[in-house]
Design an enzyme around this catalytic site. Structure first.
Site, mmCIF file in Angstrom:
data_model
loop_
_atom_site.group_PDB
_atom_site.id
_atom_site.type_symbol
_atom_site.label_atom_id
_atom_site.label_comp_id
_atom_site.label_asym_id
_atom_site.label_seq_id
_atom_site.Cartn_x
_atom_site.Cartn_y
_atom_site.Cartn_z
ATOM 1 N N GLY A 72 22.558 -12.329 23.895
ATOM 2 C CA GLY A 72 22.490 -10.878 23.895
ATOM 3 C C GLY A 72 21.794 -10.267 25.096
ATOM 4 O O GLY A 72 21.769 -9.057 25.258
ATOM 5 N N HIS A 73 21.207 -11.098 25.960
ATOM 6 C CA HIS A 73 20.407 -10.586 27.098
ATOM 7 C C HIS A 73 20.857 -11.242 28.388
ATOM 8 O O HIS A 73 20.156 -12.128 28.895
ATOM 9 C CB HIS A 73 18.926 -10.852 26.844
ATOM 10 C CG HIS A 73 17.995 -9.999 27.632
ATOM 11 N ND1 HIS A 73 17.557 -10.317 28.890
ATOM 12 C CD2 HIS A 73 17.407 -8.824 27.332
ATOM 13 C CE1 HIS A 73 16.721 -9.390 29.324
ATOM 14 N NE2 HIS A 73 16.618 -8.476 28.387
ATOM 15 N N PHE A 74 21.848 -10.958 28.991
ATOM 16 C CA PHE A 74 22.898 -10.009 28.650
ATOM 17 C C PHE A 74 24.222 -10.737 28.772
ATOM 18 O O PHE A 74 24.369 -11.538 29.693
ATOM 19 C CB PHE A 74 22.882 -8.819 29.610
ATOM 20 C CG PHE A 74 21.637 -7.982 29.533
ATOM 21 C CD1 PHE A 74 21.481 -7.046 28.524
ATOM 22 C CD2 PHE A 74 20.624 -8.141 30.458
ATOM 23 C CE1 PHE A 74 20.335 -6.257 28.457
ATOM 24 C CE2 PHE A 74 19.477 -7.363 30.389
ATOM 25 C CZ PHE A 74 19.324 -6.425 29.389
ATOM 26 N N LEU B 290 19.839 -12.728 31.928
ATOM 27 C CA LEU B 290 18.515 -12.609 32.535
ATOM 28 C C LEU B 290 17.483 -13.023 31.496
ATOM 29 O O LEU B 290 17.551 -12.593 30.347
ATOM 30 C CB LEU B 290 18.229 -11.169 32.959
ATOM 31 C CG LEU B 290 19.124 -10.552 34.017
ATOM 32 C CD1 LEU B 290 18.773 -9.083 34.198
ATOM 33 C CD2 LEU B 290 18.979 -11.301 35.331
#
Length: 150
Positions: free
Chosen positions: A46-48, A53
């Site tokens: 989810g990041h990203f 990152l």
């Protein structure tokens, strides 16, 4: 210090154990730890998506875990009976992004060292360049005192 000894000292486990190795330790003074940032980290879902990152808060948590090892070893706290918990963060700065494949070097230096409240200056580096820095405060607590009674 290898991962087996780290897991004896820290109560953290997957997916939030963020220290792979301790490279140097000078009890009461300083410590250097290592975190290999893998593309397989769950946070990257989810990041990203499409441009992963490593989150800054994970870098701070990795610093805190390394600092916790230094506290437990330096204060001769009984292994498996204590956890080190955050008490505060000052002057956190994020200088450069951290990507999958990076090797994060976490350097912490003692400002003050007490069971009730310790303070350390932390610097995170990738390839010798500072990616983040912060002053961390933490307290050592008996595990039995911080577990929620159900």
């Amino acid at each position: 210090m290898d991962i087996q000894e780290i897991m004896e000292i820290l109560p953290h486990r997957y997916p939030i154990l963020l220290v792979d190795k301790i490279l140097e330790i000078e009890e009461g003074k300083r410590i250097i730890g290592l975190k290999n940032v893998s593309v397989n980290e769950p946070v990257f879902q989810g990041h990203f998506p499409g441009f992963p990152l490593f989150p800054g808060v994970y870098i701070l948590e990795a610093m805190a875990q390394v600092g916790g090892i230094l506290m437990i070893k330096s204060l001769n706290l009984e292994i498996g009976k204590y956890a080190v918990v955050f008490a505060g963060i000052d002057d956190a700065r994020f200088k450069k992004p951290v990507y999958p494949g990076d090797q994060l070097i976490l350097e912490l230096e003692v400002i003050s060292l007490k069971k009730a409240l310790s303070k350390m200056k932390g610097v995170a580096k990738v390839d010798g360049e500072v990616v983040a820095q912060a002053t961390l405060m933490a307290a050592a607590r008996k595990l039995e005192d911080i577990k929620r009674n159900a």
